[in-house]
Design an enzyme around this catalytic site. Structure first.
Site, PDB file in Angstrom:
ATOM      1  N   ASP A   1       8.496 -24.485   2.834  1.00 21.01           N
ATOM      2  CA  ASP A   1       8.661 -23.053   2.528  1.00 21.01           C
ATOM      3  C   ASP A   1       8.350 -22.816   1.051  1.00 21.01           C
ATOM      4  O   ASP A   1       9.265 -22.787   0.220  1.00 21.01           O
ATOM      5  CB  ASP A   1      10.099 -22.608   2.829  1.00 21.01           C
ATOM      6  CG  ASP A   1      10.433 -22.648   4.307  1.00 21.01           C
ATOM      7  OD1 ASP A   1       9.541 -22.375   5.107  1.00 21.01           O
ATOM      8  OD2 ASP A   1      11.587 -22.957   4.641  1.00 21.01           O
TER       9      ASP A   1
ATOM     10  N   ASP B   1      12.585 -17.724  15.833  1.00 25.82           N
ATOM     11  CA  ASP B   1      13.712 -17.908  14.928  1.00 25.82           C
ATOM     12  C   ASP B   1      14.979 -17.526  15.688  1.00 25.82           C
ATOM     13  O   ASP B   1      15.158 -16.357  16.067  1.00 25.82           O
ATOM     14  CB  ASP B   1      13.563 -17.022  13.693  1.00 25.82           C
ATOM     15  CG  ASP B   1      12.432 -17.480  12.787  1.00 25.82           C
ATOM     16  OD1 ASP B   1      12.066 -18.660  12.851  1.00 25.82           O
ATOM     17  OD2 ASP B   1      11.907 -16.638  12.026  1.00 25.82           O
TER      18      ASP B   1
END
Length: 592
Positions: free
Chosen positions: A447, A288
């Site tokens: 997600d 990330d």
């Protein structure tokens, strides 16, 4: 002739102080050095046929790593003067033929292949040598090799595209594959050529995936491979060396085999063939990437997507620099590396210089596939300039990405798809990118969060009977998709979203789980199982890994093709080699 109508690493170091005719090949597995002495007449230049679709930067980097310079084909006459040609076909069959035709390259390319000069096709560069393909509605090829390219049979229950590390079985000796044996190499394709009596004299190697398909061809000076050597680590660099300087490569491999002790797992030797063969379960390292408060790009990780430290001023958690971490994971044996750009201030991805530079630099050191996500969609910047989703993706591909990941925009696309009665209309980023670059280039990141229900008939979503009852004893659940980093829920389930994006042209699903993120207690097996059963494309399990056993658990219990982790790798709580060793012990196919 069959005709279809077309409706449409061994690390290699080059001594800068040595003459250009001298190179050293240093294999990662043994760090043995074999001197390669070329004759004074050896031409260290390679001509590259890059017709402008997809990531060719990695091929360029691999060629340069092997000590060669590159000359690009800019006009048809450049093929006539080429002495050594590499054709890395990327994207869809119809798109490739259309561009080659528009640029007047089809005839000169056939002439080059017939001339007896060295030629290497990669991936689509192999398929285009055949007479035609089912892809793109049916399309005529170059007609060099008898036979047609057909789609993998999805009724066999295997995920398609065929993505990942699989074995090759050479049918005869060759400089290209000498000493490579059946080491795994990286494939990513939905269509394949099959061996037949008519093309038997061409077939150099085959691979098994729901049946036998052609993974390498050779006749005379013409060679091609279905896999991506530039993304196959040290094995792939060995194979490229076998094309670029065959005599020296064969000698180097022989000397290495003679000097190497018996392989052990801890060495991660690419020559090791222990464990079951076939398509390996992939272990993916995810980074990330975010701009911190000082404006620097750092690798971070959060709990339930909160990436700031809980104490000490709440700075963005800094776990390292993106390029250095990616290179470390390549060295440690990661099968792929994913960059998720979670910086929120971008005005326009076309000017997102820091992230694009991360990709460029990482692709010089990482010879396994790179995925990038964040802002992949059609957009208009503050100056009023508009860019299509395919143009945005192209910028990432040119910078070194092999696949792009689409997140929140995929939720909008799926809801629009269902609102139209389940009919694609070509308007979505998924459709536009896959039409140009092939479905294998498009990953959709989902997600979701778990929602408990007492009665599955009370919701219009696919539910499962759960082994983890809800807070009020609920026996059923579904998974609500979210957008904006998990901050906003939508009325669509993960199973429905997965089915929709597959229909729109996605080639792979990255399945996260907000409830499990950062917890370290294992993947949500019920979620992964439900989604992998609902689609025929590969599913990557994400969120929750805390130990090697969690990887074998998700592979044993679900149809996941890969498993991804971030924090445990960044913090060295678990090593990639440790995970691979455990998978081998559990008799799960893995790239050792």
């Amino acid at each position: 002739m069959h005709t279809l109508s077309c409706s449409q690493a061994a690390a290699v170091e080059v001594s800068t102080s040595a003459p250009r005719t001298h190179c050293r090949v240093v294999t990662r597995s043994r760090a043995s050095t074999v001197a390669c002495h070329a004759s004074n007449s050896l031409n260290r230049e390679v001509t590259l046929l890059d017709y402008g679709a997809g990531n060719v930067r990695s091929v360029r980097n691999a060629i340069k790593k092997l000590g060669y310079t590159i000359r690009d084909v800019e006009k048809p006459s450049d093929l006539a003067s080429a002495e050594k040609l590499i054709f890395p076909g990327v994207g869809s069959y119809g798109q490739a033929i259309r561009i080659l035709t528009q640029k007047g390259l089809v005839g000169p390319l056939k002439d080059y292949i017939a001339s007896g000069r060295p030629f290497l096709g990669i991936c689509l560069g192999l398929q285009l040598l055949f007479e035609g393909s089912e892809e793109s509605g049916g399309c005529e090829g170059l007609g060099i090799i008898p036979g047609a390219v057909t789609q993998f049979d999805t009724t066999l229950g295997l995920p398609v595209p065929h993505i990942g590390w699989n074995n090759i079985a050479p049918t005869r000796g060759s400089a290209l594959l000498d000493g490579v044996g059946d080491r795994r190499v990286y494939f990513v394709h939905s269509y394949r050529a099959t061996p037949s009596p008519a093309n038997a004299d061409w077939v150099l190697a085959t691979t098994q995936y729901g049946g036998e398909f052609v993974s390498a061809v050779n006749r005379g000076s013409v060679s091609a491979v279905q896999f991506h050597p530039e993304k196959s680590g040290s094995t792939g660099l060995d194979i490229l060396a076998g094309f670029l300087h065959p005599d020296q490569a064969v000698a180097a491999r022989g000397a290495e085999r003679a000097a190497a002790p018996s392989p052990t797992f801890s060495s991660l030797s690419p020559t090791s063939t222990s464990g079951p063969h076939g398509l390996a379960k992939r272990v993916i390292a995810c980074l990330d990437v975010r701009s911190n408060d000082q404006g620097d790009l750092v690798v971070t990780k959060g709990d339930q997507y909160d990436v700031r430290e809980k104490e000490g001023g709440r700075d963005v958690r800094n776990l390292g620099k993106p390029v250095e971490l990616a290179a470390r994971y390549f060295d440690e044996g990661a099968d792929e590396v994913a960059f998720l750009n979670i910086t929120g201030f971008r005005d326009c991805v076309m000017e997102d210089t820091p992230m694009l530079e991360v990709l460029r630099r990482a692709s010089e050191r990482v010879f396994v596939p790179l995925t990038v996500g964040g802002g992949i969609k059609a957009l208009t910047d503050s100056s009023g300039r508009s860019f299509s989703a395919a143009e945005v993706a192209a910028e990432y591909f040119r910078s070194g990405a092999d696949k792009v990941s689409i997140g929140s925009d995929a939720v909008d696309a799926a809801q629009g798809y269902y609102a139209r009665g389940g009919v694609p209309d070509g308007s979505t980023a998924i459709e536009q990118i896959s039409a140009v670059y092939g479905k294998q280039a498009v990953v959709v990141s989902i997600d979701p969060r778990r929602v408990y229900v007492t009665d599955p008939a009370a919701v219009p979503h696919a539910t499962v009977r759960t082994s983890k009852p809800g807070p009020n004893g609920e026996q059923y659940c579904w998974w609500q998709c979210t957008v904006k980093g998990g901050r906003e829920g939508r009325d669509i389930g993960a199973v429905e979203l997965a089915r929709a994006v597959e229909a729109l042209g996605a080639g792979e699903i990255l399945l996260n789980c907000i409830d499990n993120d950062g917890v370290g207690k294992g993947f949500d097996l019920e979620l992964v199982g439900a989604v992998s059963k609902a689609v025929t494309i590969p599913v990557i399990a994400s969120s929750g890994a805390g130990c090697p056993e969690h990887f074998s658990e998700v592979f044993h219990s679900t149809g996941a093709a890969a498993a991804l982790a971030a924090g445990i790798f960044h913090r060295r709580e678990v090593g990639i080699e440790q995970v691979k060793k455990h998978l081998a012990e559990q008799n799960i196919p893995a790239r050792l």
